[in-house]
Design an enzyme around this catalytic site. Structure first.
Site, PDB file in Angstrom:
ATOM      1  CE  LYS A 177      -3.473  -0.142   2.861  1.00 41.11           C
ATOM      2  NZ  LYS A 177      -4.613  -0.347   2.032  1.00 41.11           N
ATOM      3  NE  ARG A 195      -7.608   2.722   4.428  1.00 38.40           N
ATOM      4  CZ  ARG A 195      -8.092   4.036   4.070  1.00 38.40           C
ATOM      5  NH1 ARG A 195      -7.339   4.945   3.859  1.00 38.40           N
ATOM      6  NH2 ARG A 195      -9.316   4.108   3.770  1.00 38.40           N
ATOM      7  N   GLY A 235      -8.570  -7.689   4.369  1.00 38.36           N
ATOM      8  CA  GLY A 235      -9.402  -7.821   5.590  1.00 38.36           C
ATOM      9  C   GLY A 235      -8.833  -8.338   6.725  1.00 38.36           C
ATOM     10  CG  MET A 281      -3.039  -7.367   9.447  1.00 39.04           C
ATOM     11  SD  MET A 281      -1.427  -7.027   9.127  1.00 39.04           S
ATOM     12  CE  MET A 281      -1.357  -6.654   7.211  1.00 39.04           C
ATOM     13  NE  ARG A 310      -5.767  -4.876  -2.680  1.00 39.49           N
ATOM     14  CZ  ARG A 310      -6.486  -5.208  -1.664  1.00 39.49           C
ATOM     15  NH1 ARG A 310      -5.516  -4.769  -0.526  1.00 39.49           N
ATOM     16  NH2 ARG A 310      -7.710  -5.224  -1.519  1.00 39.49           N
ATOM     17  CG  HIS A 317     -13.993 -10.384   4.359  1.00 46.23           C
ATOM     18  ND1 HIS A 317     -14.269 -11.838   4.570  1.00 46.23           N
ATOM     19  CD2 HIS A 317     -12.758 -10.319   4.480  1.00 46.23           C
ATOM     20  CE1 HIS A 317     -13.211 -12.512   5.166  1.00 46.23           C
ATOM     21  NE2 HIS A 317     -12.486 -11.590   5.244  1.00 46.23           N
ATOM     22  CB  SER A 359      13.696 -42.048  -8.892  1.00 42.25           C
ATOM     23  OG  SER A 359      12.268 -41.562  -8.841  1.00 42.25           O
ATOM     24  CB  CYS A 412       8.726 -40.182  -8.158  1.00 41.59           C
ATOM     25  SG  CYS A 412       9.890 -41.454  -7.014  1.00 41.59           S
ATOM     26  CE1 TYR A 455      11.236 -38.424 -13.015  1.00 41.27           C
ATOM     27  CE2 TYR A 455      13.477 -38.774 -14.225  1.00 41.27           C
ATOM     28  CZ  TYR A 455      12.421 -39.304 -13.220  1.00 41.27           C
ATOM     29  OH  TYR A 455      12.737 -40.485 -12.477  1.00 41.27           O
TER      30      TYR A 455
END
Length: 889
Positions: free
Chosen positions: A26, A96, A105, A107, A349, A465, A774, A841, A861
């Site tokens: 903010k 704020r 919402g 804080m 934002r 909210h 693996s 895996c 992978y």
């Protein structure tokens, strides 16, 4: 001297957008908006570093903070021509929070700070509007009393409701200045009675109380829950923003609103949002009043849009929309206030959005040239793709509509109705599908919203909210379902001409806003369009391959549809749980000698061969890692008399003999018992049968012209080099026999799963006999930590909450410990055998943070469950961008 305070607005912009870690999102964006000449009320930001220092110093402020705040407040006074605490021309401020990432919402906020019994009279005279002044004062006492002093906010609402009854009105806006004065008096009396001291009149005391409340709210339960759900470290802290008030509640030429530069549900390039005339910001997000649409194109009959009510201001807002999106190169979530026909920007934002919207926005912005394709790939949260990979309502299904509200967050869900967040969490923990139904949600409902499959509220708009939080969580949500009346006491919701009770099943469609009685059939998603486009771009950027964990044709086909490039783990013991096979498996395990085992294995061979053939055909020439049998024996042992009798009959043995055999095979700790390669060494005929099934299945898969499969045979639970030598020799022997018998040969490889710390530490020795590694990080996590993943869930959440562990190590890989073992094994394995193929895996293969670690280590992978394949594809691309030096915006 440490600089704790940064000014913004009125020519004093000490911050920038790229300072969000210090100033919070903010504060950084307020300074940035002011620097590009947008109308931002002046103010100052107290940094996130101060928040950290505050907690490190026993909730005490550094000695030089007071002077810095006083200096910054003086700049605000000079800019607006008002003085803080002045009885004739008072400056009022908002206080704020502002963390570096959006936590909507979670804080605390305080508005209209600086009002007291004297300044309210000055505000009344200066504005010429006593009603506005006293309404603002009661708002301040209500918000400050709840946020800072800890008075239950419902107590304040009860006083207002009583005042409306006495005045014979139904809306707050109909109350006169005299009514609000009486409300203020009752508020102060209640606060004094509850706390034993009067409501604070000193504006300086008010300011420091509010600053302390914002810092204190960083550690409140709902913020802690939100951070845990979204992997936000507590060490980041929050900033505090103190800003000159502008007023949207001064009359019909004033307003407040929230808007998005694009539709956050669909991503469509349209201006999207809501506003309220004569209101302050909390009226919009709380859902207390029904907001109106911005544009007349989205207005329904009876609604008056901002475009019609305040046309000149609307045009200014449209210009701001274009400026912000072009400047930030992303969809923006904007908060604004209109004071007497003048537009003020209070926040911008990057807007929270659904997965579908995220994909569309990223693709369209890339195709328009606003961002490049790499940035488009970075923009989409891989974990959010899960929203797109599950069924939606079948359009042909029968359904009984009981209510319709606003389509606040897309997706569909069925579940039982609950009216309480604690109950939602409790029932969901038992595996029950839950729909949370509330009049309106508040930040205290965060845990219930996360536990629920879907959310319904009877009040609130598209920016309430419930709507904002549900979209961020990927939960379907219907808000403002006015046809539903919730009775918390009776645990019922009358709607659609009938009464739905707690425990009844409903279905909601977050894309249409509809709520139906009972369950409604679902259909599989279609993954095309923007999804396919972005995944193609991601595939062109990633280095690692993405495979799937699959044992059944359905899993394999699903994974191929999602783009899997082979099988990274086929757990052959999972193929034995079929009722037609489990009895034979038990006969094999319970047999007294090799002959008995071979009889049972001969019955299993055709099943295994056909299973492998089907998997190889589906994977059409792609690599398939088949793990040989690795069952903890307790999973297969007969437990009941009927099961024991079936085994005895199958083996032709006396029942008492089978009972004794079952007792002999029981283990105190089966997860560390006679399993994996230890079974193959004790009973080589088991691995011989499986190897034969693999090779015969592979050859069969090519008989109708199919692509030649690439079997990768994986030996599980290896701890020593010698174990792999013995079991590999078994596999190679069977391969030679099958190739000779069939006159056919296929390419294959033999490797091992690294899932024990000893294997990781001696990987250089083991690699001498392995074609690939693996990493089985599920078991490696268990053995590294000495934890049972089946039991650790009882206490691991406490470990995460208390900061002992940053995350559940079974969800996201423990880089410091388990990751170190993976890194050691990879380095040692490659030192012995250059180019040794390596993958992962465990379930970590579908976790974006773990995938980033795999890229860092250089694995070839990752393998994950079928529905996580798209997540892994995108995460692997983002990991590659990070590893190559490209940084996320």
């Amino acid at each position: 001297m440490t600089k704790w305070v940064y000014s913004f607005g009125a020519g004093h912009n000490e911050g920038r957008a790229d300072m969000r870690n210090l100033l919070g999102g903010k504060g950084a964006n307020l300074a940035e908006m002011a620097s590009i000449d947008l109308p931002v009320p002046p103010g100052f930001t107290i940094t996130t570093e101060l928040c950290t220092a505050y907690y490190d110093n026993g909730r005490k402020y550094p000695g030089d903070l007071d002077a810095q705040v006083t200096a910054a407040l003086t700049l605000v006074e000079e800019a607006v021509g008002l003085r803080f605490g002045d009885r004739d021309h008072p400056l009022l401020v908002s206080v704020r929070s502002g963390a570096r990432v959006s936590m909507p919402g979670m804080m605390d906020t305080v508005l209209n700070l600086g009002l007291n019994d004297e300044t309210v009279l000055g505000l009344s005279k200066a504005s010429g509007d006593p009603r506005f002044a006293w309404d603002s004062y009661r708002r301040f006492i209500q918000m400050y009393g709840s946020v800072v002093l800890g008075v239950d906010h419902h107590r304040f609402e009860e006083i207002i409701e009583s005042a409306k009854i006495d005045a014979g009105v139904t809306e707050d806006t109909a109350l006169s200045p005299e009514h609000w004065q009486q409300v203020v008096a009752e508020y102060k009396e209640m606060v004094h009675s509850d706390l034993g001291k009067p409501f604070p009149q000193d504006p300086g005391e008010q300011l420091w109380g509010a600053i302390g409340a914002v810092f204190g709210s960083w550690m409140n339960p709902r913020a802690n829950t939100y951070r845990r759900l979204h992997d936000i470290p507590a060490s980041w802290g929050t900033a505090v923003n103190v800003q000159a008030m502008v007023f949207g509640n001064m009359g019909a030429d004033c307003a407040t609103g929230v808007c998005f530069t694009r539709d956050p549900s669909t991503g469509e390039d349209i201006f999207y949002g809501e506003f309220l005339v004569n209101a302050q910001g909390e009226d919009v997000v709380a859902g207390i009043r029904t907001p109106q649409p911005l544009s007349k194109l989205r207005a329904k009959p009876g609604e008056v849009s901002m475009e019609e009510a305040l046309p000149a201001v609307y045009e200014d807002l449209v210009r701001v929309r274009t400026t912000l999106e072009t400047h930030y190169k992303d969809m923006q979530d904007i908060e604004f206030t209109v004071q007497q026909q003048k537009l003020y920007m209070l926040q911008t934002r990057s807007g929270k959005r659904t997965a579908a919207a995220s994909l569309r926005i990223a693709v369209e912005m890339a195709e328009s040239g606003l961002i490049d394709r790499k940035e488009a790939v970075r923009r989409v949260n891989p974990a959010s793709l899960d929203q797109l990979l599950h069924p939606t309502l079948d359009p042909k299904a029968t359904r009984k509509l009981i209510s319709k509200g606003l389509p606040a967050s897309p997706g569909a869900a069925s579940g039982i109705v609950v009216f309480n967040s604690d109950e939602a969490e409790m029932r969901a923990a038992k595996g029950e599908p839950v729909i949370l139904v509330r009049v309106e949600t508040s930040p205290e409902d965060i845990h219930g919203m996360h536990a629920a499959r879907g959310i319904v509220t009877t009040r609130g708009g598209m920016t309430s909210h419930a709507a904002v939080v549900a979209r961020g969580m990927g939960r379907p949500c219907v808000s403002g379902a006015g046809g539903i009346s919730v009775d918390y006491g009776a645990q019922t919701m009358p709607c659609g001409g009938q009464v739905v009770r707690a425990g009844d099943t409903i279905t909601l469609d977050g894309a249409t806003g509809e709520v139906f009685l009972g369950s409604v059939a679902m259909v599989e998603p279609a993954l095309s369009g923007d999804f396919a486009t972005l995944m193609t771009w991601a595939d062109g950027l990633r280095r690692m391959k993405v495979r799937t964990n699959a044992e059944t044709p359905l899993d394999a086909e699903t994974a191929r549809k999602f783009g899997a490039e082979g099988i990274g783990l086929c757990r052959t013991e999972h193929m034995f749980f079929d009722p037609a096979r489990i009895g034979v498996v038990r006969q094999m395990i319970m047999a007294q000698d090799e002959r008995g085992r071979r009889v049972a294995l001969a019955k299993l061979l055709p099943f295994q061969r056909d299973d492998f053939r089907d998997l190889f055909r589906i994977m059409a020439g792609l690599p398939c890692t088949i793990r040989l049998l690795d069952p903890p024996l307790h999973e297969f042992l007969p437990h009941h008399e009927a099961e024991l009798a079936d085994v005895a009959a199958g083996l032709g043995e006396d029942l008492d003999v089978i009972r004794r055999r079952a007792d002999e095979l029981k283990e105190a700790n089966p997860m560390l018992g006679h399993r994996g390669c230890r079974l193959g060494i004790s009973y080589p005929e088991i691995y011989e049968m499986q190897a034969r099934a693999i090779f015969e299945g592979a050859i069969a898969a090519t008989e109708d012209g199919g692509a030649a499969p690439v079997p990768e045979i994986m030996i599980p639970l290896i701890a020593t080099k010698r174990e792999l030598e013995i079991t590999r020799a078994q596999v190679d022997k069977v391969a030679a026999e099958v190739f000779k018998e069939t006159g056919r040969t296929i390419e294959y490889s033999v490797g091992t799963m690294i899932e024990l710390p000893r294997a990781a530490l001696t990987a250089d020795k083991i690699a001498e006999n392995a074609d690939f590694f693996s990493f089985g990080t599920n078991d490696l996590t268990q053995t590294a930590f000495g934890l049972s993943r089946d039991d650790a869930g009882k206490f691991l959440p406490q470990y995460v909450e208390q900061g002992i562990l940053p995350k559940d190590p079974f969800v996201s890989i423990d880089i410091e410990g388990v990751g170190a073992l993976v890194r050691i094994a990879a380095e040692k394995g490659r030192a012995t055998k250059n180019g040794l193929k390596m993958g992962i895996c465990g379930e970590h293969g579908g976790d974006p943070a773990s995938i980033a670690f795999c890229e860092e280590v250089g694995l070839d992978y990752v393998s994950c469950s079928p529905y996580r394949v798209p997540v892994a594809r995108l995460a692997a691309a983002q990991a590659a961008l990070g590893a190559s030096g490209d940084k996320t915006a």
